[in-house]
Scaffold this motif. Sequence first.
Motif, PDB file in Angstrom:
ATOM      1  N   ARG A   1      60.185 -11.231 -29.446  1.00 33.01           N
ATOM      2  CA  ARG A   1      59.667 -11.942 -28.270  1.00 33.01           C
ATOM      3  C   ARG A   1      58.692 -11.081 -27.471  1.00 33.01           C
ATOM      4  NH1 ARG A   1      65.281 -14.544 -25.795  1.00 33.01           N
ATOM      5  NH2 ARG A   1      66.135 -15.289 -27.777  1.00 33.01           N
ATOM      6  N   GLY A   2      58.401  -9.892 -27.982  1.00 32.75           N
ATOM      7  CA  GLY A   2      57.496  -9.003 -27.265  1.00 32.75           C
ATOM      8  C   GLY A   2      58.144  -8.291 -26.100  1.00 32.75           C
ATOM      9  N   VAL A   3      59.478  -8.235 -26.094  1.00 31.16           N
ATOM     10  CA  VAL A   3      60.210  -7.604 -24.994  1.00 31.16           C
ATOM     11  C   VAL A   3      60.346  -6.107 -25.251  1.00 31.16           C
ATOM     12  CG1 VAL A   3      62.412  -7.495 -23.756  1.00 31.16           C
ATOM     13  CG2 VAL A   3      61.486  -9.709 -24.480  1.00 31.16           C
ATOM     14  N   ARG A   4      60.033  -5.303 -24.249  1.00 31.20           N
ATOM     15  CA  ARG A   4      60.218  -3.853 -24.304  1.00 31.20           C
ATOM     16  C   ARG A   4      61.266  -3.459 -23.275  1.00 31.20           C
ATOM     17  NH1 ARG A   4      55.736  -1.160 -26.524  1.00 31.20           N
ATOM     18  NH2 ARG A   4      54.897  -2.467 -28.187  1.00 31.20           N
TER      19      ARG A   4
ATOM     20  N   SER B   1      59.648 -14.039 -22.890  1.00 26.89           N
ATOM     21  CA  SER B   1      58.680 -13.419 -23.798  1.00 26.89           C
ATOM     22  C   SER B   1      57.790 -12.435 -23.052  1.00 26.89           C
ATOM     23  CB  SER B   1      57.819 -14.494 -24.464  1.00 26.89           C
ATOM     24  OG  SER B   1      58.603 -15.326 -25.286  1.00 26.89           O
ATOM     25  N   HIS B   2      57.601 -11.268 -23.653  1.00 25.73           N
ATOM     26  CA  HIS B   2      56.758 -10.205 -23.114  1.00 25.73           C
ATOM     27  C   HIS B   2      57.288  -9.654 -21.789  1.00 25.73           C
ATOM     28  CE1 HIS B   2      53.940 -11.120 -26.288  1.00 25.73           C
ATOM     29  NE2 HIS B   2      53.945 -12.389 -25.914  1.00 25.73           N
ATOM     30  N   GLY B   3      58.581  -9.856 -21.550  1.00 26.15           N
ATOM     31  CA  GLY B   3      59.200  -9.287 -20.371  1.00 26.15           C
ATOM     32  C   GLY B   3      59.771  -7.910 -20.674  1.00 26.15           C
ATOM     33  N   ARG B   4      60.734  -7.489 -19.859  1.00 25.00           N
ATOM     34  CA  ARG B   4      61.387  -6.198 -20.032  1.00 25.00           C
ATOM     35  C   ARG B   4      62.896  -6.412 -20.054  1.00 25.00           C
ATOM     36  NH1 ARG B   4      57.132  -5.491 -21.421  1.00 25.00           N
ATOM     37  NH2 ARG B   4      55.487  -4.115 -20.644  1.00 25.00           N
TER      38      ARG B   4
ATOM     39  N   GLY C   1      57.101   2.729 -17.954  1.00 23.94           N
ATOM     40  CA  GLY C   1      56.438   3.253 -19.138  1.00 23.94           C
ATOM     41  C   GLY C   1      56.316   2.240 -20.242  1.00 23.94           C
ATOM     42  N   GLY C   2      57.120   1.161 -20.181  1.00 26.04           N
ATOM     43  CA  GLY C   2      57.082   0.155 -21.227  1.00 26.04           C
ATOM     44  C   GLY C   2      55.965  -0.841 -21.081  1.00 26.04           C
ATOM     45  N   ARG C   3      55.153  -0.696 -20.044  1.00 26.41           N
ATOM     46  CA  ARG C   3      54.077  -1.662 -19.830  1.00 26.41           C
ATOM     47  C   ARG C   3      52.940  -1.409 -20.784  1.00 26.41           C
ATOM     48  NH1 ARG C   3      54.342  -4.536 -15.104  1.00 26.41           N
ATOM     49  NH2 ARG C   3      56.128  -4.048 -13.842  1.00 26.41           N
TER      50      ARG C   3
ATOM     51  N   GLN D   1      56.931  -9.329 -13.141  1.00 25.57           N
ATOM     52  CA  GLN D   1      57.439  -9.394 -14.499  1.00 25.57           C
ATOM     53  C   GLN D   1      58.908  -9.793 -14.471  1.00 25.57           C
ATOM     54  OE1 GLN D   1      57.144  -5.552 -16.306  1.00 25.57           O
ATOM     55  NE2 GLN D   1      58.953  -4.761 -15.315  1.00 25.57           N
ATOM     56  N   SER D   2      59.401 -10.237 -15.607  1.00 23.78           N
ATOM     57  CA  SER D   2      60.801 -10.632 -15.733  1.00 23.78           C
ATOM     58  C   SER D   2      61.575  -9.528 -16.439  1.00 23.78           C
ATOM     59  CB  SER D   2      60.917 -11.940 -16.525  1.00 23.78           C
ATOM     60  OG  SER D   2      60.322 -13.007 -15.819  1.00 23.78           O
ATOM     61  N   VAL D   3      62.673  -9.115 -15.841  1.00 23.41           N
ATOM     62  CA  VAL D   3      63.526  -8.070 -16.404  1.00 23.41           C
ATOM     63  C   VAL D   3      64.916  -8.659 -16.636  1.00 23.41           C
ATOM     64  CG1 VAL D   3      64.512  -5.779 -16.090  1.00 23.41           C
ATOM     65  CG2 VAL D   3      62.240  -6.296 -15.162  1.00 23.41           C
TER      66      VAL D   3
END
Length: 264
Positions: free
Chosen positions: A172-175, A145-148, A262-264, A59-61
Amino acid sequence: MLAATVMLGEHGRRRAGLGDEFWQYRPAHQGDSARMIDWRRSARSDSHFVREREWQAAQSVTLWVDPARSMGFTGDKSRAPKADRAKLLALALAVLLLRGGERVGIAGMAQPRSGRAQMLRLAARLSGDAAVEEYGAPVTDGMVSHGRAVFLSDFLGDLTAVEAGLGRASDRGVRGALIQVLDPAEEEFPFDGRTIFESMGGTLRYETQKAGDLRTRYLAKLAERKDRLSSLARAVGWHFTTHHTGHPAQSALLWAYAALQGGR
C-alpha cells in the motif's frame, strides 16, 4: 504526561505548494512563468529565482500495539509489563502527531482522524483486555495508502507473520517503524539453577535444572531474531529498534518520531 516532556518542532509535513507562508527560494526552471519569478531576489545574482510557499499535507499514521498475552510479562514487580510501556509509547506518539495536525488511528480498531476527540478514542481502544493468543501478528486493517505506521510488540512469535504484515503495508506504499519492546530479563537472561519457564497464556512450559547453561544459546537466538527483524524492516524501507522497559520511555518516543519523519 510523557509527550509533554518532549519539546519538538512541527512534524515534517512541509512541501512546496500553494500555501500562504514563505518556504524557500529555488533557481527558476524552464517552464516557470514570469509571474513566478521573484525579481527582487533575482536582482542580487546572475540567475532568476522562484519564491516558493509552503503546503502542509497532513499524513495518516496507523499504530498497531500488540495485544497478545506475551506482552503482559515483566521480570520485576517494580517494572510495568511490556504492554503498558507499548501503550504509553503509542499514546504519547499519537499526542505529538495529533498536535502537529496529523491523522492518527489504531490498526483494526480506529480509523486515522485528527483532533482532540481522536486522542480520547485511541485511549479507549487501547484500554481493552489482552487477546487470547500467546503471541501477536501485525494488523494492517485501516492503513491508508502511502501513509505511515508503527508496530509495537515484543516480536517473540512467528516472524513469518511479521513479514506478511510488512508486505501488506508495503504493497500500500506505507512506510514506518518496528519497535520491539522487551523486559530487561528477556534481554539479559538472569536465570540459573532449577527454573520453570512458562508462557503468559500457560500453553508453553519448560523446566530445567541448569538454566544458566541455556544463557549463551538463548542470547544467540535473540540476537538472530533482532537481525532478522532489522533485515525485514530494511527490505521494505522501514526502521527497527529495540526498547527495554527498564529504560526511560523518552528515548524510544524521540526515535519513533524521527523515524516517521525519515520515512517521507
